[in-house]
Scaffold this motif. Structure first.
Motif, PDB file in Angstrom:
ATOM      1  N   ALA A 124       4.369   7.435   0.259  1.00  0.00           N
ATOM      2  CA  ALA A 124       4.316   7.439   1.438  1.00  0.00           C
ATOM      3  C   ALA A 124       4.115   5.946   1.426  1.00  0.00           C
ATOM      4  CB  ALA A 124       2.914   7.845   2.136  1.00  0.00           C
ATOM      5  N   LEU A 125       4.387   5.118   2.433  1.00  0.00           N
ATOM      6  CA  LEU A 125       4.788   3.710   2.815  1.00  0.00           C
ATOM      7  C   LEU A 125       3.881   3.088   3.567  1.00  0.00           C
ATOM      8  CD1 LEU A 125       8.870   2.537   2.572  1.00  0.00           C
ATOM      9  CD2 LEU A 125       6.700   2.419   0.841  1.00  0.00           C
ATOM     10  N   VAL A 126       2.910   2.588   3.025  1.00  0.00           N
ATOM     11  CA  VAL A 126       1.792   2.264   4.318  1.00  0.00           C
ATOM     12  C   VAL A 126       2.069   0.653   4.414  1.00  0.00           C
ATOM     13  CG1 VAL A 126      -0.871   2.013   4.806  1.00  0.00           C
ATOM     14  CG2 VAL A 126       0.229   3.601   3.295  1.00  0.00           C
ATOM     15  N   ASN A 127       2.141   0.233   3.470  1.00  0.00           N
ATOM     16  CA  ASN A 127       2.462  -1.300   3.930  1.00  0.00           C
ATOM     17  C   ASN A 127       3.479  -2.372   2.742  1.00  0.00           C
ATOM     18  OD1 ASN A 127       2.526  -3.632   5.511  1.00  0.00           O
ATOM     19  ND2 ASN A 127       1.058  -4.522   3.875  1.00  0.00           N
ATOM     20  N   LEU A 128       4.432  -2.688   2.877  1.00  0.00           N
ATOM     21  CA  LEU A 128       4.918  -3.452   2.070  1.00  0.00           C
ATOM     22  C   LEU A 128       5.366  -5.100   1.834  1.00  0.00           C
ATOM     23  CD1 LEU A 128       8.606  -1.684   2.015  1.00  0.00           C
ATOM     24  CD2 LEU A 128       7.055  -1.368   0.674  1.00  0.00           C
ATOM     25  N   GLU A 129       4.359  -4.973   0.801  1.00  0.00           N
ATOM     26  CA  GLU A 129       3.980  -7.249   0.789  1.00  0.00           C
ATOM     27  C   GLU A 129       5.335  -7.898  -0.323  1.00  0.00           C
ATOM     28  OE1 GLU A 129       1.133  -9.243  -0.044  1.00  0.00           O
ATOM     29  OE2 GLU A 129       0.350 -10.068   1.704  1.00  0.00           O
ATOM     30  N   ILE A 130       6.037  -8.821  -0.086  1.00  0.00           N
ATOM     31  CA  ILE A 130       6.855  -9.039  -0.995  1.00  0.00           C
ATOM     32  C   ILE A 130       6.453 -10.438  -1.762  1.00  0.00           C
ATOM     33  CG2 ILE A 130       9.338  -9.159  -1.761  1.00  0.00           C
ATOM     34  CD1 ILE A 130       8.728  -7.153   0.985  1.00  0.00           C
ATOM     35  N   PRO A 131       5.859 -10.486  -2.527  1.00  0.00           N
ATOM     36  CA  PRO A 131       5.532 -11.988  -2.839  1.00  0.00           C
ATOM     37  C   PRO A 131       6.744 -13.058  -3.269  1.00  0.00           C
ATOM     38  CG  PRO A 131       4.650 -10.154  -4.662  1.00  0.00           C
ATOM     39  CD  PRO A 131       6.168  -9.697  -4.060  1.00  0.00           C
ATOM     40  N   ALA A 132       6.006 -14.185  -2.477  1.00  0.00           N
ATOM     41  CA  ALA A 132       7.394 -15.683  -2.876  1.00  0.00           C
ATOM     42  C   ALA A 132       8.753 -15.164  -3.494  1.00  0.00           C
ATOM     43  CB  ALA A 132       7.584 -16.390  -2.904  1.00  0.00           C
ATOM     44  N   GLY A 133       9.739 -15.099  -3.774  1.00  0.00           N
ATOM     45  CA  GLY A 133      10.495 -15.148  -4.747  1.00  0.00           C
ATOM     46  C   GLY A 133      11.175 -13.416  -5.483  1.00  0.00           C
ATOM     47  N   GLN A 134      10.416 -12.630  -5.043  1.00  0.00           N
ATOM     48  CA  GLN A 134       9.841 -11.214  -5.161  1.00  0.00           C
ATOM     49  C   GLN A 134      11.403 -10.332  -4.865  1.00  0.00           C
ATOM     50  OE1 GLN A 134       7.346  -9.331  -7.240  1.00  0.00           O
ATOM     51  NE2 GLN A 134       6.093 -11.948  -7.744  1.00  0.00           N
ATOM     52  N   THR A 135      12.052  -9.691  -5.101  1.00  0.00           N
ATOM     53  CA  THR A 135      12.680  -8.352  -4.195  1.00  0.00           C
ATOM     54  C   THR A 135      12.514  -6.922  -4.006  1.00  0.00           C
ATOM     55  OG1 THR A 135      15.098  -9.687  -4.323  1.00  0.00           O
ATOM     56  CG2 THR A 135      14.916  -7.291  -4.035  1.00  0.00           C
ATOM     57  N   ASP A 179       0.657  -1.227  -0.028  1.00  0.00           N
ATOM     58  CA  ASP A 179      -0.003   0.147  -0.074  1.00  0.00           C
ATOM     59  C   ASP A 179       0.826   1.550   0.141  1.00  0.00           C
ATOM     60  OD1 ASP A 179      -1.909   1.701   0.283  1.00  0.00           O
ATOM     61  OD2 ASP A 179      -2.731   1.055   2.279  1.00  0.00           O
ATOM     62  N   LEU A 180       0.947   1.770  -1.097  1.00  0.00           N
ATOM     63  CA  LEU A 180       1.824   2.991  -1.239  1.00  0.00           C
ATOM     64  C   LEU A 180       1.056   4.288  -1.738  1.00  0.00           C
ATOM     65  CD1 LEU A 180       4.620   1.818  -3.659  1.00  0.00           C
ATOM     66  CD2 LEU A 180       4.560   1.619  -1.550  1.00  0.00           C
ATOM     67  N   ALA A 181       0.899   5.745  -0.522  1.00  0.00           N
ATOM     68  CA  ALA A 181       0.199   6.566  -0.574  1.00  0.00           C
ATOM     69  C   ALA A 181       0.874   7.974  -1.351  1.00  0.00           C
ATOM     70  CB  ALA A 181      -0.381   7.001   0.881  1.00  0.00           C
ATOM     71  N   GLN A 182       0.592   8.299  -2.380  1.00  0.00           N
ATOM     72  CA  GLN A 182       0.831   9.340  -3.573  1.00  0.00           C
ATOM     73  C   GLN A 182       1.074  10.684  -2.357  1.00  0.00           C
ATOM     74  OE1 GLN A 182       2.089   8.947  -5.791  1.00  0.00           O
ATOM     75  NE2 GLN A 182       2.064   7.150  -6.095  1.00  0.00           N
ATOM     76  N   ARG A 183       0.152  10.678  -1.079  1.00  0.00           N
ATOM     77  CA  ARG A 183      -0.013  11.662  -1.233  1.00  0.00           C
ATOM     78  C   ARG A 183       0.160  11.700   0.591  1.00  0.00           C
ATOM     79  NH1 ARG A 183      -4.722  15.647  -2.344  1.00  0.00           N
ATOM     80  NH2 ARG A 183      -4.049  15.803  -5.049  1.00  0.00           N
ATOM     81  N   PRO A 184       1.429  12.116   1.757  1.00  0.00           N
ATOM     82  CA  PRO A 184       1.414  11.833   2.989  1.00  0.00           C
ATOM     83  C   PRO A 184       0.374  11.907   4.032  1.00  0.00           C
ATOM     84  CG  PRO A 184       3.013  13.602   2.539  1.00  0.00           C
ATOM     85  CD  PRO A 184       2.244  13.426   0.967  1.00  0.00           C
ATOM     86  N   PRO A 185       0.396  10.641   4.152  1.00  0.00           N
ATOM     87  CA  PRO A 185      -0.763  10.890   5.309  1.00  0.00           C
ATOM     88  C   PRO A 185      -0.563  11.205   6.664  1.00  0.00           C
ATOM     89  CG  PRO A 185      -0.486   8.391   4.273  1.00  0.00           C
ATOM     90  CD  PRO A 185       0.512   9.583   4.345  1.00  0.00           C
ATOM     91  N   PRO A 186      -1.275  11.956   7.775  1.00  0.00           N
ATOM     92  CA  PRO A 186      -1.041  12.553   9.034  1.00  0.00           C
ATOM     93  C   PRO A 186       0.198  11.268   9.307  1.00  0.00           C
ATOM     94  CG  PRO A 186      -3.431  12.364   8.718  1.00  0.00           C
ATOM     95  CD  PRO A 186      -2.773  11.636   7.393  1.00  0.00           C
ATOM     96  N   GLY A 187       0.893  12.469   9.990  1.00  0.00           N
ATOM     97  CA  GLY A 187       2.029  11.455  10.791  1.00  0.00           C
ATOM     98  C   GLY A 187       2.823  11.470   9.846  1.00  0.00           C
ATOM     99  N   TYR A 188       3.404  11.404   8.618  1.00  0.00           N
ATOM    100  CA  TYR A 188       3.801  10.932   7.359  1.00  0.00           C
ATOM    101  C   TYR A 188       4.639  12.394   7.573  1.00  0.00           C
ATOM    102  CZ  TYR A 188       2.648   6.529   6.227  1.00  0.00           C
ATOM    103  OH  TYR A 188       2.012   5.335   6.715  1.00  0.00           O
TER     104      TYR A 188
END
Ligand SMILES: [Cu+2]
Length: 162
Positions: free
Chosen positions: A117-128, A28-37
């Motif tokens: 703004a990074l909200v979450n990063l999920e990396i699929p198996a085998g990926q970088t 989940d990548l936000a294009q505008r910084p949410p509050p607190g970022y």
């Protein structure tokens, strides 16, 4: 999966997105910084020399981060590679750390996203995934994988910015 900011989504679309994203909540990548970022992300990432970016690699598998203790210096450019060597998806989730950095670019199998703004990063198996960022706020932040049960199996860590 690159999601639009949740604030721009109508409730039915949001619900659909969450179902598609699965239990780990997806990337989940936000294009505008949410509050607190961190603000002024464009200026902050333009102020450093990216030819001097410091490479850091974290390996993710069942069920750990290697290394699980990370330390970064404020104001320095970093290129963080998140390599999933496991057989299932893992997340690299640290709300405190995500709010403490200015992100230049995130590169996933789906392509590159500039200054999200990074909200979450999920990396699929085998990926970088690759995250280029500048630490802004000093502090110590909890890191965890948010796939079901993974943190309970020990998939946790600590990130320090100094
Ligand atoms: Cu995991």
């Amino acid at each position: 999966m690159i999601q639009r900011p949740a604030t721009l989504l109508t409730p039915p679309i949001l619900a659909f997105t969450l179902i598609l994203a699965g239990c780990g909540a997806g990337t989940d990548l936000a294009q505008r910084p949410p509050p607190g970022y961190v603000g002024d992300v464009g200026a902050r990432v333009s102020a450093v020399d990216w030819t001097q970016a410091r490479p850091v690699t974290v390996r993710l598998d069942e069920f750990r981060f290697q290394p699980d203790r990370l330390a970064f210096e404020r104001g320095a450019p970093y290129r963080l590679k998140l390599e999933n060597h496991g057989t299932v998806a893992h997340t690299f989730t640290s709300e405190g750390f995500f709010k403490a950095i200015a992100v230049r670019r995130v590169t996933t199998a789906q392509g590159a996203v500039e200054t999200p703004a990074l909200v979450n990063l999920e990396i699929p198996a085998g990926q970088t995934d690759v995250v280029e960022f500048v630490p802004v706020q000093a502090g110590t932040y909890d890191l965890a994988c948010h796939e079901p049960l993974h943190s309970g199996f020990g998939m946790t860590g600590t990130i320090t910015v100094r």
